[in-house]
Design a protein around this motif. Structure first.
Motif, PDB file in Angstrom:
ATOM      1  N   GLU A 190      73.658-123.851  -4.974  1.00  0.00           N
ATOM      2  CA  GLU A 190      74.780-123.748  -5.896  1.00  0.00           C
ATOM      3  C   GLU A 190      75.906-122.905  -5.308  1.00  0.00           C
ATOM      4  N   LYS A 237      80.551-123.159 -10.495  1.00  0.00           N
ATOM      5  CA  LYS A 237      79.217-123.538 -10.947  1.00  0.00           C
ATOM      6  C   LYS A 237      79.170-125.014 -11.339  1.00  0.00           C
ATOM      7  N   SER A 238      78.094-125.645 -10.915  1.00  0.00           N
ATOM      8  CA  SER A 238      77.968-127.083 -11.121  1.00  0.00           C
ATOM      9  C   SER A 238      77.628-127.407 -12.573  1.00  0.00           C
ATOM     10  N   LEU A 290      78.289-120.332  -6.773  1.00  0.00           N
ATOM     11  CA  LEU A 290      78.388-119.572  -8.014  1.00  0.00           C
ATOM     12  C   LEU A 290      79.834-119.273  -8.422  1.00  0.00           C
ATOM     13  N   THR A 346      70.809-120.263  -4.490  1.00  0.00           N
ATOM     14  CA  THR A 346      71.796-120.096  -3.424  1.00  0.00           C
ATOM     15  C   THR A 346      71.040-119.762  -2.149  1.00  0.00           C
ATOM     16  N   LEU A 396      73.930-126.740 -13.413  1.00  0.00           N
ATOM     17  CA  LEU A 396      73.592-125.337 -13.632  1.00  0.00           C
ATOM     18  C   LEU A 396      74.016-124.899 -15.038  1.00  0.00           C
ATOM     19  N   LYS A 429      73.870-118.709 -17.121  1.00  0.00           N
ATOM     20  CA  LYS A 429      74.640-119.441 -16.086  1.00  0.00           C
ATOM     21  C   LYS A 429      74.361-118.890 -14.689  1.00  0.00           C
ATOM     22  N   LYS A 430      73.106-118.521 -14.440  1.00  0.00           N
ATOM     23  CA  LYS A 430      72.716-117.928 -13.168  1.00  0.00           C
ATOM     24  C   LYS A 430      71.610-118.741 -12.525  1.00  0.00           C
TER      25      LYS A 430
END
Length: 225
Positions: free
Chosen positions: A35, A40-41, A37, A10, A44, A52-53
């Motif tokens: 991204e 979330k794509s 958040l 990000t 990702l 998922k970060k």
């Protein structure tokens, strides 16, 4: 561009920007992907299904997650412009300080930042205690890595990035010439290094974002009638 190098991040994350700095120091070209958040794509979720970060480094289609792990991967993959010391004991010490930053320094500074005025003195104490260790570590050195930027500088770069933002919002000094002269000088030297300065997120945009976060935190913590 280096074949198949992408960075999911990000614009404001201190964990993502340290990867940008490391790749820039190494001279590795990459595709930055910012991204959202909240939404979330699929990439990702595919590349980091556990946490998922961000950040996630994708190299030839293979993902590496967690910023300190990514920094080690970058060091092992691209040998030019080493970030880690050659000596094994110094390498171990560098890993210790980088982890200390994420485990102790960052949480204590964040805790101080989100507190109200009446809690300021108590909130700042743990942060100051942790920063004293960094001040001591910088004795006799321009950078944590010695005469050039190394892995510990990259790991702690968020101090030079976010502390001025926090100070502006909080209207209180955290790292100044009187209390932490070496750390203050390091922040100036690190910030003006060309490979670092070219990658700063917009200051005013950061102030706006983190002011909103702090206001929300203070509102949530306020006693309700």
């Amino acid at each position: 561009m280096e074949k198949g190098v992408k960075l999911l991040k990000t614009w404001s994350s201190p964990f993502g920007i340290r990867i940008v700095w490391a790749l820039k120091v190494k001279g590795v070209q990459f595709e930055p992907i910012d991204e959202d958040l909240i939404n979330k794509s699929p990439p990702l979720l595919l590349y980091n299904p556990v946490h998922k970060k961000i950040p996630v480094l994708v190299h030839d289609g293979k993902p590496v997650a967690e910023s300190l792990v990514i920094l080690e991967y970058i060091e092992e993959t691209w040998k030019q412009n080493p970030l880690f010391p050659e000596d094994p004991l110094e390498r171990a010490a560098a890993r210790f300080w980088a982890k200390f930053g994420d485990d102790k320094v960052m949480p204590s500074i964040w805790e101080a930042f989100i507190k109200g005025r009446e809690e300021e003195e108590c909130a700042f104490a743990p942060a100051f205690e942790n920063l004293k260790f960094l001040e001591e570590e910088l004795k006799g050195k321009q950078f944590f890595g010695g005469e050039r930027i190394g892995i510990v500088d990259i790991a702690f770069g968020w101090l030079a990035n976010l502390v001025p933002v926090f100070e502006e919002i909080h209207a209180a000094k955290m790292i100044d010439e009187e209390r932490f002269p070496l750390l203050h000088a390091w922040m100036q030297e690190f910030s003006k290094a060309p490979v670092i300065a070219d990658c700063w997120p917009p200051h005013e945009k950061l102030v706006s974002k983190f002011r909103a976060i702090r206001d929300q935190s203070l509102l949530a913590a306020a006693p309700h009638a």
